[in-house]
Design an enzyme around this catalytic site. Structure first.
Site, PDB file in Angstrom:
ATOM      1  N   HIS A   1      -7.380  -6.156  -0.002  1.00 54.99           N
ATOM      2  CA  HIS A   1      -6.232  -5.255   0.148  1.00 54.99           C
ATOM      3  C   HIS A   1      -5.093  -5.835   0.973  1.00 54.99           C
ATOM      4  O   HIS A   1      -3.941  -5.436   0.794  1.00 54.99           O
ATOM      5  CB  HIS A   1      -6.700  -3.940   0.788  1.00 54.99           C
ATOM      6  CG  HIS A   1      -5.669  -2.847   0.715  1.00 54.99           C
ATOM      7  ND1 HIS A   1      -5.211  -2.316  -0.477  1.00 54.99           N
ATOM      8  CD2 HIS A   1      -4.984  -2.189   1.702  1.00 54.99           C
ATOM      9  CE1 HIS A   1      -4.318  -1.377  -0.230  1.00 54.99           C
ATOM     10  NE2 HIS A   1      -4.161  -1.287   1.082  1.00 54.99           N
TER      11      HIS A   1
ATOM     12  N   ASN B   1      -0.318  -4.262  -3.619  1.00 53.24           N
ATOM     13  CA  ASN B   1      -1.507  -3.418  -3.496  1.00 53.24           C
ATOM     14  C   ASN B   1      -1.164  -1.940  -3.659  1.00 53.24           C
ATOM     15  O   ASN B   1      -1.571  -1.092  -2.862  1.00 53.24           O
ATOM     16  CB  ASN B   1      -2.209  -3.674  -2.173  1.00 53.24           C
ATOM     17  CG  ASN B   1      -2.643  -5.115  -2.018  1.00 53.24           C
ATOM     18  OD1 ASN B   1      -1.858  -5.948  -1.558  1.00 53.24           O
ATOM     19  ND2 ASN B   1      -3.867  -5.430  -2.401  1.00 53.24           N
TER      20      ASN B   1
ATOM     21  N   SER C   1       0.838  -1.192   0.000  1.00 56.57           N
ATOM     22  CA  SER C   1       0.000   0.000   0.000  1.00 56.57           C
ATOM     23  C   SER C   1       0.885   1.259   0.000  1.00 56.57           C
ATOM     24  O   SER C   1       1.661   1.440  -0.917  1.00 56.57           O
ATOM     25  CB  SER C   1      -0.965  -0.051   1.180  1.00 56.57           C
ATOM     26  OG  SER C   1      -1.990   0.898   1.055  1.00 56.57           O
TER      27      SER C   1
END
Length: 276
Positions: free
Chosen positions: A247, A122, A98
C-alpha cells in the site's frame, strides 16, 4: 534535504503545508492517519523542476480539523481547493495517495479550472462487499473506542509481514506518525474513507487532463484491476502496477514512483501548453 528542517506554512483556512522548489505547482495529498512527510522521497525530486506543496489533510499533522468545510469528502476537497485558489493561485498537478487519491480525483473533477493533471496512488474503486464491510467496521470501532490500537493493523496491511531494509525503515516511520495522529482527525477521515467507493464513471469520463493510476501488486484493497478500470474510463488515463509492493508504494519504491511521477508531470505540462 531533510523534511525535519523544512518550514511548515499555515494557510488562513487552517491547512498546514510544506512549500519547496520553484516552477509550475505540484500538490501532494497523503492518506488517512499520516502527514505531509509521507512524501519524503518525492519532494526532493519533484522540487527540482516544480514548486511542490505537500499538505497535511484536515485534522492531520499541523492542519486544524476545522479546515474541512464539512465532514464529507467534498468538505476536504473544498478546503484544499480554497487553499489552492488563495495561496497558490494557479492550476496544479495534484497527486494523492489512498484517501488523498479520493481527494485528488474529486478535485480534478469538480475544479477542472484549477487542475492540469491528476495522479492517484493506491486508490480504491468499487470495493467488494467483504472489503466494504471490513473497512466500515474498522471505522465504527475507531469512533466507538478512541483507545483502540490504531497502529498495528494498518502497518500489517500496508507493509510486508517481515519488512526489511527501506521497507522496515518506512514501516517504523508510519508507525510513529500513526501513534501521534490526532484521534478525532484520524477517526473522521477514516469514516469518510470507509463510506466512499471511488469516483463515479461520469466523473472519470469528465476528466480531460492527463490522469495516472498507480498501485502495488500486493495491495489487495487497492488492486491493479481497480487502477486499470479507472484509467480506462478517462480520456487521457493510464495505469501502472509496481511489482513486489503493497500500500505504501511512494515510500517503499521511491525510484519507480519518482520516475513515473516526473514523466507524468512533463506530460501534464505539455498537455497544458497544447491547450492554452
Amino acid at each position: 534535504m531533510t523534511l525535519t528542517t523544512l518550514q511548515r506554512f499555515k494557510a488562513d483556512n487552517g491547512l498546514a503545508y510544506f512549500r519547496v522548489g520553484s516552477g509550475s505547482p505540484v500538490v501532494l495529498v497523503h492518506g488517512v492517519g499520516l502527514r505531509a512527510e509521507a512524501w519524503l522521497h518525492q519532494i526532493p525530486q519533484l522540487s527540482k523542476q516544480h514548486t511542490v506543496y505537500a499538505v497535511d489533510m484536515p485534522g492531520h499533522g499541523d492542519s486544524s480539523l476545522e479546515a474541512a468545510s464539512s465532514t464529507t469528502l467534498n468538505g476536504y476537497v473544498d478546503a484544499i481547493a480554497q487553499w489552492i485558489e488563495t495561496d497558490i493561485q494557479a492550476p496544479v498537478i495534484i497527486i494523492g495517495h489512498s484517501m488523498g487519491s479520493m481527494i485528488a480525483l474529486d478535485f480534478a473533477s469538480r475544479y477542472p479550472q484549477l487542475c492540469n493533471g491528476v495522479a492517484a496512488l493506491n486508490a480504491i474503486f468499487r470495493r467488494s462487499d467483504t472489503a466494504r464491510q471490513a473497512v466500515q467496521q474498522r471505522a465504527r470501532e475507531m469512533v466507538e473506542n478512541p483507545q483502540l490500537d490504531r497502529v498495528s493493523a494498518p502497518i500489517s496491511r500496508w507493509f510486508n509481514t517481515e519488512p526489511q531494509g527501506l521497507e522496515l525503515e518506512m514501516a517504523e516511520l508510519c508507525r510513529q506518525w500513526l501513534s501521534i495522529a490526532p484521534a478525532a482527525g484520524y477517526a473522521q477521515a477514516y469514516q469518510i474513507f470507509s463510506l466512499e467507493d471511488g469516483p463515479s464513471d461520469d466523473d472519470l469520463a469528465s476528466l480531460t487532463v492527463p490522469a495516472i493510476f498507480i498501485t502495488g501488486d500486493g495491495d489487495s484493497n487497492s488492486s491493479g484491476e481497480m487502477s486499470q478500470q479507472m484509467a480506462q474510463r478517462c480520456a487521457n488515463g493510464r495505469y501502472a502496477v509496481i511489482k513486489d509492493s503493497r500500500h505504501m508504494v511512494q515510500m517503499t519504491h521511491p525510484v519507480e514512483i519518482n520516475l513515473l511521477l516526473l514523466e507524468f508531470a512533463d506530460q501534464c505540462e505539455q498537455h497544458a501548453r497544447n491547450n492554452v
